[in-house]
Write a protein that holds these residues in place. Structure first.
Motif, PDB file in Angstrom:
ATOM      1  N   ARG A   1      43.065  24.740  26.463  1.00 27.21           N
ATOM      2  CA  ARG A   1      42.126  24.249  25.530  1.00 27.21           C
ATOM      3  C   ARG A   1      42.306  24.704  24.040  1.00 27.21           C
ATOM      4  O   ARG A   1      42.089  24.236  23.024  1.00 27.21           O
ATOM      5  N   MET A   2      42.355  26.045  23.937  1.00 23.16           N
ATOM      6  CA  MET A   2      42.482  26.844  23.010  1.00 23.16           C
ATOM      7  C   MET A   2      43.693  26.436  21.856  1.00 23.16           C
ATOM      8  O   MET A   2      43.767  25.945  20.713  1.00 23.16           O
ATOM      9  N   LEU A   3      44.997  26.084  22.992  1.00 17.74           N
ATOM     10  CA  LEU A   3      46.174  25.754  22.176  1.00 17.74           C
ATOM     11  C   LEU A   3      46.234  24.323  21.687  1.00 17.74           C
ATOM     12  O   LEU A   3      46.882  24.079  20.960  1.00 17.74           O
ATOM     13  N   GLU A   4      45.316  23.593  22.238  1.00 17.81           N
ATOM     14  CA  GLU A   4      45.085  21.969  21.869  1.00 17.81           C
ATOM     15  C   GLU A   4      44.342  22.047  20.798  1.00 17.81           C
ATOM     16  O   GLU A   4      43.961  20.826  20.452  1.00 17.81           O
ATOM     17  N   ASP A   5      43.620  22.717  20.567  1.00 14.23           N
ATOM     18  CA  ASP A   5      42.361  22.630  19.429  1.00 14.23           C
ATOM     19  C   ASP A   5      43.258  22.898  18.182  1.00 14.23           C
ATOM     20  O   ASP A   5      43.795  23.804  17.746  1.00 14.23           O
ATOM     21  N   LYS A   6      43.036  21.764  17.124  1.00 11.94           N
ATOM     22  CA  LYS A   6      43.790  21.757  15.863  1.00 11.94           C
ATOM     23  C   LYS A   6      43.268  22.889  14.876  1.00 11.94           C
ATOM     24  O   LYS A   6      44.215  23.343  14.180  1.00 11.94           O
ATOM     25  N   ALA A   7      42.063  23.059  14.873  1.00  9.46           N
ATOM     26  CA  ALA A   7      41.582  24.054  14.116  1.00  9.46           C
ATOM     27  C   ALA A   7      42.091  25.616  14.488  1.00  9.46           C
ATOM     28  O   ALA A   7      42.568  26.441  13.589  1.00  9.46           O
TER      29      ALA A   7
ATOM     30  N   THR B   1      49.563  44.076  -5.939  1.00  3.65           N
ATOM     31  CA  THR B   1      48.758  43.015  -5.860  1.00  3.65           C
ATOM     32  C   THR B   1      49.270  41.517  -6.402  1.00  3.65           C
ATOM     33  O   THR B   1      48.824  40.600  -5.768  1.00  3.65           O
ATOM     34  N   GLN B   2      49.825  41.781  -7.376  1.00  2.00           N
ATOM     35  CA  GLN B   2      50.385  40.406  -8.025  1.00  2.00           C
ATOM     36  C   GLN B   2      51.545  39.844  -7.247  1.00  2.00           C
ATOM     37  O   GLN B   2      51.509  38.490  -7.041  1.00  2.00           O
ATOM     38  N   LYS B   3      52.244  40.611  -6.804  1.00  2.00           N
ATOM     39  CA  LYS B   3      53.215  40.285  -5.799  1.00  2.00           C
ATOM     40  C   LYS B   3      52.463  39.445  -4.620  1.00  2.00           C
ATOM     41  O   LYS B   3      53.024  38.394  -3.963  1.00  2.00           O
ATOM     42  N   PHE B   4      51.798  40.350  -4.093  1.00  2.00           N
ATOM     43  CA  PHE B   4      50.893  39.561  -2.755  1.00  2.00           C
ATOM     44  C   PHE B   4      50.419  38.199  -2.991  1.00  2.00           C
ATOM     45  O   PHE B   4      50.689  37.649  -2.336  1.00  2.00           O
ATOM     46  N   THR B   5      49.613  38.248  -4.406  1.00  2.00           N
ATOM     47  CA  THR B   5      49.072  36.785  -4.508  1.00  2.00           C
ATOM     48  C   THR B   5      50.204  35.827  -4.647  1.00  2.00           C
ATOM     49  O   THR B   5      50.094  34.630  -4.418  1.00  2.00           O
ATOM     50  N   GLN B   6      51.236  36.106  -5.368  1.00  2.00           N
ATOM     51  CA  GLN B   6      52.291  35.243  -5.725  1.00  2.00           C
ATOM     52  C   GLN B   6      53.023  34.659  -4.068  1.00  2.00           C
ATOM     53  O   GLN B   6      53.329  33.609  -4.291  1.00  2.00           O
ATOM     54  N   SER B   7      53.087  35.701  -3.131  1.00  2.00           N
ATOM     55  CA  SER B   7      53.556  35.446  -1.843  1.00  2.00           C
ATOM     56  C   SER B   7      52.817  34.279  -1.062  1.00  2.00           C
ATOM     57  O   SER B   7      53.152  33.464  -0.459  1.00  2.00           O
ATOM     58  N   ILE B   8      51.242  34.687  -1.256  1.00  2.00           N
ATOM     59  CA  ILE B   8      50.221  33.812  -0.500  1.00  2.00           C
ATOM     60  C   ILE B   8      50.325  32.464  -1.249  1.00  2.00           C
ATOM     61  O   ILE B   8      50.136  31.443  -0.737  1.00  2.00           O
ATOM     62  N   GLN B   9      50.333  32.564  -2.485  1.00  2.00           N
ATOM     63  CA  GLN B   9      50.377  30.958  -3.180  1.00  2.00           C
ATOM     64  C   GLN B   9      51.820  30.501  -3.018  1.00  2.00           C
ATOM     65  O   GLN B   9      51.511  29.114  -2.745  1.00  2.00           O
ATOM     66  N   ALA B  10      52.788  31.059  -2.714  1.00  2.00           N
ATOM     67  CA  ALA B  10      53.842  30.124  -2.109  1.00  2.00           C
ATOM     68  C   ALA B  10      53.911  29.678  -0.941  1.00  2.00           C
ATOM     69  O   ALA B  10      54.382  28.686  -0.526  1.00  2.00           O
ATOM     70  N   ILE B  11      53.066  30.230   0.046  1.00  2.00           N
ATOM     71  CA  ILE B  11      52.651  29.849   1.334  1.00  2.00           C
ATOM     72  C   ILE B  11      52.135  28.504   1.350  1.00  2.00           C
ATOM     73  O   ILE B  11      52.171  27.683   2.150  1.00  2.00           O
ATOM     74  N   ARG B  12      50.959  28.581   0.400  1.00  2.00           N
ATOM     75  CA  ARG B  12      49.985  27.401   0.422  1.00  2.00           C
ATOM     76  C   ARG B  12      50.330  26.028   0.651  1.00  2.00           C
ATOM     77  O   ARG B  12      49.660  25.566   1.480  1.00  2.00           O
ATOM     78  N   PRO B  13      51.202  25.673  -0.120  1.00  2.00           N
ATOM     79  CA  PRO B  13      51.538  24.232  -0.062  1.00  2.00           C
ATOM     80  C   PRO B  13      52.180  23.722   1.103  1.00  2.00           C
ATOM     81  O   PRO B  13      51.820  22.625   1.846  1.00  2.00           O
ATOM     82  N   GLY B  14      52.798  24.402   1.846  1.00  2.00           N
ATOM     83  CA  GLY B  14      53.370  24.344   3.339  1.00  2.00           C
ATOM     84  C   GLY B  14      52.366  24.381   4.382  1.00  2.00           C
ATOM     85  O   GLY B  14      52.419  23.721   5.340  1.00  2.00           O
ATOM     86  N   THR B  15      51.465  25.320   4.136  1.00  2.00           N
ATOM     87  CA  THR B  15      50.255  25.588   5.272  1.00  2.00           C
ATOM     88  C   THR B  15      49.422  24.280   5.315  1.00  2.00           C
ATOM     89  O   THR B  15      48.728  23.962   6.418  1.00  2.00           O
ATOM     90  N   LEU B  16      49.055  23.534   3.993  1.00  2.00           N
ATOM     91  CA  LEU B  16      48.263  22.311   4.105  1.00  2.00           C
ATOM     92  C   LEU B  16      48.829  21.241   4.739  1.00  2.00           C
ATOM     93  O   LEU B  16      48.279  20.424   5.405  1.00  2.00           O
ATOM     94  N   LEU B  17      50.075  21.282   5.178  1.00  2.00           N
ATOM     95  CA  LEU B  17      50.755  20.154   5.902  1.00  2.00           C
ATOM     96  C   LEU B  17      50.326  20.234   7.364  1.00  2.00           C
ATOM     97  O   LEU B  17      50.316  19.147   7.915  1.00  2.00           O
ATOM     98  N   LEU B  18      49.875  21.486   7.806  1.00  2.00           N
ATOM     99  CA  LEU B  18      49.300  21.655   9.374  1.00  2.00           C
ATOM    100  C   LEU B  18      48.155  20.705   9.726  1.00  2.00           C
ATOM    101  O   LEU B  18      47.893  20.534  10.739  1.00  2.00           O
ATOM    102  N   LEU B  19      47.251  20.349   8.493  1.00  2.00           N
ATOM    103  CA  LEU B  19      46.212  19.621   8.753  1.00  2.00           C
ATOM    104  C   LEU B  19      46.523  18.406   9.261  1.00  2.00           C
ATOM    105  O   LEU B  19      46.072  17.698  10.014  1.00  2.00           O
TER     106      LEU B  19
END
Length: 71
Positions: A11-17, A53-71
């Motif tokens: 059930r957890m693995l079937e939960d979209k969230a 910290t700036q490098k971390f922020t850039q890395s996370i921002q680079a991930i963001r567009p692809g992550t939104l597709l999972l919704l």
């Protein structure tokens, strides 16, 4: 593992969230781990901290567009 436990896991693995956050943390945690390890060094200064910290922020921002597709 009992049949009831297996059903709960299924059930957890079937939960979209749950799957969304699982994938999100899977992508983010390696960067957070690297940042944490860098910040634990004994001899660091504010310029070094700002840079990683700036490098971390850039890395996370680079991930963001692809992550939104999972919704």
């Amino acid at each position: 593992m009992s049949k009831r436990e297996a059903g709960g896991l299924l059930r957890m693995l079937e939960d979209k969230a749950f799957c969304f956050f699982l994938a999100l943390f899977h992508k983010i945690m390696p960067y957070a781990d690297m940042l944490f390890n860098q910040l634990q060094k004994r001899n660091i200064d504010s310029v070094f901290i700002a840079g990683i910290t700036q490098k971390f922020t850039q890395s996370i921002q680079a991930i963001r567009p692809g992550t939104l597709l999972l919704l």
